[in-house]
Design a protein around this motif. Structure first.
Motif, PDB file in Angstrom:
ATOM      1  N   VAL A  38      43.445  30.193  34.454  1.00 41.41           N
ATOM      2  CA  VAL A  38      44.197  30.142  35.798  1.00 41.41           C
ATOM      3  C   VAL A  38      45.608  30.799  35.503  1.00 41.41           C
ATOM      4  O   VAL A  38      45.790  30.609  34.989  1.00 41.41           O
ATOM      5  N   VAL A  39      45.834  31.345  36.350  1.00 43.00           N
ATOM      6  CA  VAL A  39      47.517  31.771  36.477  1.00 43.00           C
ATOM      7  C   VAL A  39      48.569  31.842  38.295  1.00 43.00           C
ATOM      8  O   VAL A  39      47.299  32.302  38.760  1.00 43.00           O
ATOM      9  N   ALA A  40      49.244  30.726  38.847  1.00 40.09           N
ATOM     10  CA  ALA A  40      49.893  30.866  39.924  1.00 40.09           C
ATOM     11  C   ALA A  40      50.659  31.716  39.342  1.00 40.09           C
ATOM     12  O   ALA A  40      51.602  31.149  38.610  1.00 40.09           O
ATOM     13  N   GLY A  54      47.313  28.494  33.414  1.00 41.66           N
ATOM     14  CA  GLY A  54      46.303  26.903  32.512  1.00 41.66           C
ATOM     15  C   GLY A  54      45.971  25.791  33.285  1.00 41.66           C
ATOM     16  O   GLY A  54      45.648  25.957  34.267  1.00 41.66           O
ATOM     17  N   GLU A  55      45.988  25.139  32.465  1.00 44.81           N
ATOM     18  CA  GLU A  55      45.906  23.441  32.962  1.00 44.81           C
ATOM     19  C   GLU A  55      46.425  23.414  34.296  1.00 44.81           C
ATOM     20  O   GLU A  55      46.341  23.072  35.735  1.00 44.81           O
ATOM     21  N   ASP A  56      47.900  23.400  33.954  1.00 45.34           N
ATOM     22  CA  ASP A  56      48.632  23.367  35.840  1.00 45.34           C
ATOM     23  C   ASP A  56      47.972  24.449  36.422  1.00 45.34           C
ATOM     24  O   ASP A  56      48.609  23.325  37.487  1.00 45.34           O
ATOM     25  N   ALA A  57      48.096  24.702  36.534  1.00 47.84           N
ATOM     26  CA  ALA A  57      47.306  26.038  37.656  1.00 47.84           C
ATOM     27  C   ALA A  57      46.348  26.025  38.707  1.00 47.84           C
ATOM     28  O   ALA A  57      45.965  26.276  39.023  1.00 47.84           O
ATOM     29  N   LYS A  58      45.304  25.605  37.580  1.00 47.28           N
ATOM     30  CA  LYS A  58      43.713  24.991  37.824  1.00 47.28           C
ATOM     31  C   LYS A  58      44.414  23.870  38.866  1.00 47.28           C
ATOM     32  O   LYS A  58      44.124  24.103  39.680  1.00 47.28           O
ATOM     33  N   LEU A  59      45.367  22.874  38.173  1.00 50.08           N
ATOM     34  CA  LEU A  59      45.242  21.596  39.465  1.00 50.08           C
ATOM     35  C   LEU A  59      45.897  22.617  40.963  1.00 50.08           C
ATOM     36  O   LEU A  59      45.325  21.868  41.775  1.00 50.08           O
TER      37      LEU A  59
END
Length: 346
Positions: A38-40, A54-59
């Motif tokens: 995932v990319v934000a 990654g992890e931070d973008a998934k949230l």
């Protein structure tokens, strides 16, 4: 020549570019990164700037304000958003590869068996422009089978079913290559969608992808519980009748009913593969059984559902989530023996 010198300084990698998660394997060190694909982005005046990967973008998925977009660049095992995918690969390579100035790693990426030449080229290009010296592609079923520890170089039939986020790959392998393979666009994402539409139809409750995924991993099952109800959990969403948020209880039996269609599609793909397998290899498969890999293999009782349909022994790989990454990594380590399976040019 210069590339060869650069190669001495770099650690080669294998990447499992998944629809749901991306895993990176570094030669000699094993799988050292596993993050959601995932990319934000932060969008200002039409200019995109990467905020998190990654992890931070998934949230952030499903919880973003207007100026931020959270995107999943991979759909059904192939690249859907080229630029975003490139950014994501760059980020992961940088995270793993600290000395970025001088060295350029050689990278092997796995692709679904059903990927078209255009889709393959997109993956190769994005890996090269993310800073790879050479980009090799390996078919996902081969990587999954190697990662599950199957003796694919022997002259016997091995059947592997790799259930990922976007696709399910069913393949029969012998002598280190694919005899028959079929890629069905059913996977973990389709299961989440099935849960969302079931809750909307039956309970008039609208839930997001994140909630659906949590339900699937907590109480998801492929066949009806014996007592007709199974365990239950509380979920929250928006009530479609009066528009307010509410909490309801869902049982395993309801989720089994919701997942019946995607599970049936996976079973059908396995049955089709068995029908088209040459008789001698089919005899080996009866002897050895079917190996399940990928995150979807962790769905409760999926092995039992397949066993009921096919009558074969079905086993789940030890590290089913990491199988494809481990297999791609092994292909990197034993490149000479598996030369025919890795495709470097096109």
């Amino acid at each position: 020549m210069f590339d060869k010198i650069r190669g001495l300084f770099s650690s080669d990698m294998a990447i499992d570019l998944g629809t749901a998660n991306t895993l990176v394997y570094v030669k000699g060190r094993g799988v050292i990164l596993s993050e959601p694909s995932v990319v934000a982005y932060h969008v200002k005046d039409g200019v995109k700037k990467v905020l998190a990967v990654g992890e931070d973008a998934k949230l952030m998925l499903g919880r973003t304000p207007g100026s931020i977009e959270a995107i999943r660049p991979m759909r059904e095992g192939v690249i859907a958003d080229f630029d975003t995918a490139e950014e994501m690969i760059k980020h992961f390579i940088r995270k793993v590869h600290k000395r970025s100035t001088f060295s350029k790693p050689k990278i092997i990426v796995c692709v679904p068996h059903g990927a078209t030449p255009v889709e393959k080229r997109a993956i190769r290009q994005s890996v090269l422009s993310a800073g790879a010296r050479r980009a090799g592609l390996i078919a996902e079923p081969i990587a999954a089978a190697i990662g599950a520890g199957m003796p694919i170089t022997d002259p016997t039939g091995n059947m592997v079913v790799d259930i990922g986020g976007g696709t399910t790959e069913v393949a029969v392998l012998s002598l280190g290559d694919i005899v028959y393979a079929r890629s069905v666009r059913v996977g973990g994402d389709r299961m989440d969608e099935a849960i969302i539409s079931y809750l909307r139809r039956q309970q008039n409750l609208l839930v997001g992808e994140t909630t659906a995924e949590r339900v699937k991993t907590s109480i998801g099952t492929a066949r009806m519980p014996d007592d007709g109800r199974g365990t239950s959990m509380q979920i929250r969403g928006r009530d479609l009748l009066n528009g307010v948020p509410k909490e309801i209880e869902v049982t395993q039996a309801q989720i089994a009913e919701a997942l019946a269609e995607p599970v049936q599609q996976i079973c059908e793909a396995v049955m089709t593969a068995l029908e088209t397998t040459p008789p001698d290899l089919a005899a080996d498969i009866v002897d050895r059984g079917v190996m399940l890999t990928g995150g979807g293999a962790l769905l409760g009782d999926l092995d039992l559902a397949l066993r009921e349909q096919t009558g074969l022994a079905v086993s789940i790989a030890d590290e089913s989530l990491n199988c494809v990454a481990l297999g791609t990594g092994k292909a990197l380590e034993y490149e000479k023996q598996l030369r025919h399976a890795i495709d470097y040019d096109s």
